[in-house]
Each structure stands twice: as C-alpha cells, then as structure tokens.
Design a protein around this motif. Structure first.
Motif, short mmCIF file in Angstrom:
data_model
loop_
_atom_site.label_atom_id
_atom_site.label_comp_id
_atom_site.label_asym_id
_atom_site.label_seq_id
_atom_site.Cartn_x
_atom_site.Cartn_y
_atom_site.Cartn_z
N ALA A 238 0.81 -1.22 0.00
CA ALA A 238 0.00 0.00 0.00
C ALA A 238 0.85 1.28 0.00
CB ALA A 238 -0.94 -0.01 1.21
N LEU A 239 2.15 1.14 0.25
CA LEU A 239 3.00 2.34 0.33
C LEU A 239 3.63 2.68 -1.02
CD1 LEU A 239 4.94 2.09 3.72
CD2 LEU A 239 2.80 3.27 3.21
N LYS A 240 3.94 3.95 -1.19
CA LYS A 240 4.69 4.41 -2.37
C LYS A 240 6.02 3.67 -2.47
CE LYS A 240 3.20 9.18 -2.98
NZ LYS A 240 3.35 10.50 -2.38
N ASP A 241 6.53 3.52 -3.68
CA ASP A 241 7.86 2.95 -3.85
C ASP A 241 8.92 3.92 -3.35
OD1 ASP A 241 6.92 0.64 -5.00
OD2 ASP A 241 6.97 1.47 -7.04
N GLY A 242 10.03 3.38 -2.89
CA GLY A 242 11.20 4.21 -2.60
C GLY A 242 11.14 5.01 -1.31
N LEU A 243 10.15 4.74 -0.46
CA LEU A 243 10.11 5.45 0.82
C LEU A 243 11.23 4.95 1.74
CD1 LEU A 243 6.35 5.69 1.89
CD2 LEU A 243 7.78 7.46 0.87
N ASP A 244 11.79 5.86 2.52
CA ASP A 244 12.76 5.47 3.54
C ASP A 244 11.96 5.18 4.81
OD1 ASP A 244 14.80 5.17 5.36
OD2 ASP A 244 15.24 7.31 5.49
N LEU A 245 11.76 3.89 5.09
CA LEU A 245 10.84 3.50 6.16
C LEU A 245 11.27 4.04 7.52
CD1 LEU A 245 8.23 2.02 5.64
CD2 LEU A 245 9.22 -0.02 6.65
N ARG A 246 12.57 4.05 7.78
CA ARG A 246 13.04 4.54 9.09
C ARG A 246 12.64 6.00 9.30
NH1 ARG A 246 18.98 6.20 10.64
NH2 ARG A 246 18.38 7.26 12.54
N SER A 247 12.86 6.81 8.26
CA SER A 247 12.46 8.23 8.37
C SER A 247 10.95 8.37 8.53
CB SER A 247 12.91 9.00 7.12
OG SER A 247 14.30 9.02 7.03
N GLU A 248 10.22 7.55 7.81
CA GLU A 248 8.76 7.66 7.86
C GLU A 248 8.21 7.25 9.23
OE1 GLU A 248 7.41 9.49 5.96
OE2 GLU A 248 8.81 9.52 4.28
N VAL A 249 8.86 6.27 9.85
CA VAL A 249 8.46 5.88 11.21
C VAL A 249 8.66 7.06 12.16
CG1 VAL A 249 9.09 4.44 13.20
CG2 VAL A 249 8.86 3.40 10.93
N GLU A 250 9.82 7.70 12.06
CA GLU A 250 10.12 8.81 12.96
C GLU A 250 9.21 10.00 12.69
OE1 GLU A 250 14.48 9.55 13.56
OE2 GLU A 250 14.67 7.67 12.48
N ARG A 251 8.88 10.23 11.41
CA ARG A 251 8.00 11.35 11.07
C ARG A 251 6.58 11.08 11.57
NH1 ARG A 251 6.34 14.13 5.60
NH2 ARG A 251 6.44 12.04 4.70
#
Lengths: 202, 202
Positions: A149-162
C-alpha cells in the motif's frame, strides 16, 4: 495464595480510585491523600503501593500504558490494511475525554521526568513508553508496506520517525487547543499524512 | 525617569538570574528563593516581579518567547527561500543546550497550564505562544508558495497544521531521547518533510 490475590485486587482498586481523581480533578490533584480518600482507605495503605509522588506518577503512567495496550489489543484486524492502521492510530490519540486524561498523565509524567536531574527512574520509564509508541508506528508502516500500500522508494526509518513525531505533535495540539485541533481535525490530518505515503493504486 | 530605568534593569537582572538557574538546575529548581539567591537580592524584591510560582513560570515563558523572537528577527533573508525557511525552523527547534532549556520551560509551562482547572491565565499565555509558532509556520509556507517552490494543489491550511505538529513533535522527541533524536536527525527529518512539499523543479 490469598495474599497475592489481595495485592492484585488492591492495586486494581487504587488504580480505579486514581483514575477517578485524574478524570475529575486532573493529574496534579492526585496525591496519596486524595486517592486514599477516594478509595476509602488509609493513607498508609495507599503509600504501600506508591511511597512518594514519583511513585504515584509511575503508577498512573503504568495504568495509562495498560489501558492503551488493552484497547490496541482489542482491535479486530478487519477491513483494508489502511483502515486497520487508522483504527490503531485513533487509539493512541487523545480524541475523547478518557484519552485526553491519559495524555495529561503522560504530559505530567514527561515534564516531571525532564525536570529530574540526571537519568532518573522516571526517564527510564518514559523511554519504555516512548519506544513502545515508536514500535507501534513501525509495525503499522510495515504492515502497509507488506500489503503493497505504500509508495515505492520510501525510507521507512524516516517515515516511522516522522509519523511518530506527528502523532505526538497532534496529541499535544489537541491538548493545548482542543477547540481548534478537534478530534475530527486530528483524524483528518492523520488520514492526510498517511495518504501522502500511500501508493496511487494500491 | 530613573524609576522606569531601574525597573527595566531589574527585570533584566532577574531574567538573567532565572535563566542561569534554569540552565544549571532545570525549570523546577526555579523559585523566588533560588532566583533571589542567584541574583544576590532579597526574596521580597524578586517577589515584586513574580508574586507566585505561576507568575514565575509566566516570566520564564515570556523570556523564552523574547529570546526566540530576537533570534528569528536576526535571521538575514539571504539565499534561496527553502534555505531561509530551514534557518527559521532551526531557531525554534531545541537543537542545542540553550534551546533545550527553552523547550523545558515551555514543557513545564504547558504541563502546568494543562493542570490548571478551567481556563486560567497560564492557558491564555500558552495560546499566545502556541499561535505565534503556528503563524510562523504559516508565513514560512506562504513564502515558499509565493516563490513557486511548493507542489501544485497543496491544501495550505492542512500543511501549516501538519508542519506545526511535526515541529512540536520533533522538539518533544529531541527532549525525551536526545541521543536518538539528535540535532542532526531533527534537521534531516525537517528537510525531508519540506522536501515532500516542494515542487520537483522549482
């Protein structure tokens, strides 16, 4: 083992009395004395469970953690993954009077932990609570990623913190200005944020 | 007008003594007594400026607001608009010991305002501080929009609220776990967030 049963029951009774005081008069009103009065006990009996104000705050924070964990565990994984993720996020946001009272406990706990000099035991406790919310954010984003369901190429670690920072920021704003940052608005902003992370055609 | 000059000087001296106490021992250590001792004054003289603990917290919060305003006003609008926006955001995030102390004052102020029953004067004060940060977020995003740097079709109102919540959330996390949410990491996440709002070819 009658003694153990007795302790468990007592803790439950104190927890309930504490929570009634917090809901009615705020966390600052919670003291050994007010909780003993609320529970109909002696101050000495209550003090056995939390000898001082820090102990009381820890007890209150544990109670909040347990309440949140119970609600989160009770969520049925029905519907689409994004819908389930939003139900989880709803449970950790202060969207009603009960959850606002929980947030106030957290806020008082944090301010007190920050005010301690050096690494006190409240800080350790705060770390545990803080980490468990980050882990929830992580597992929710992982579920979305696994479901494609997520966009390609996301930096998951950054997205968790955000996501984690946005969650706490919105909770803070809902507490500071509830008439502006309403439950509806918090939900909208959270849905909007998740929307920016989702693939166009999941 | 020697009296007025005297008052201004006294306020400055108290502000400096208060700030030394906060930096060294935390906001909780700040009391009429400790500040009087730090400034070398009588408690009565200090009490003239803040008659009680709430008055002291307000005084400390005003001091923080003034410090932030001074730093923000001193920013030279040089370079690209996104670069300038990031410099503004840096000034309101607790990225060094001074700004972390400022954030601790804000946190104590907020926890105390939340703990007041009903709409107290601390809450009014908190609203002012909270609104001024939202207005800063709004004017920064408007500058980016006017410079044509933002993606088409963004809902500016939602983006202001999201940026504001993220800012406070990151500040909170930097305070709770400074070894994890380092100044470098906070800056990276803030740049990442702004990046998601920017047009591909500004």
């Amino acid at each position: 083992m009658p003694k153990i049963v007795d302790h468990t029951t007592r803790r439950e009774e104190i927890a309930e009395a504490l929570w009634r005081v917090v809901r009615r008069d705020g966390i600052r009103a919670a003291s050994v004395r007010t909780i003993a009065a609320e529970a109909g006990w002696s101050a000495g009996a209550v003090r056995y469970y939390f000898p001082d104000q820090d102990g009381l705050l820890k007890f209150a924070m544990d109670l909040v953690s347990r309440r949140v964990t119970e609600r989160v565990s009770a969520i049925e994984p029905k519907g689409t993954v994004p819908a389930i993720v939003l139900r989880y996020l709803d449970e950790v946001l202060p969207l009603d009077a009960e959850r606002r009272a929980e947030f106030d406990v957290w806020l008082a706990f944090m301010a007190q932990a920050r005010a301690e000099s050096g690494a006190g035991t409240l800080q350790e406790h705060l770390d545990t609570v803080h980490n468990s919310l980050r882990h929830l954010c992580e597992s929710l984003l992982r579920s979305l990623a696994d479901a494609g369901a997520l966009k390609d190429g996301l930096d998951l670690r950054s997205e968790v913190e955000r996501l984690h920072a946005l969650l706490d920021g919105l909770a803070l704003h809902a507490a500071i200005q509830p008439e502006r940052t309403t439950p509806t608005r918090v939900r909208q902003l959270m849905r909007h944020h998740l929307g920016t992370l989702m693939a166009e055609n999941p």
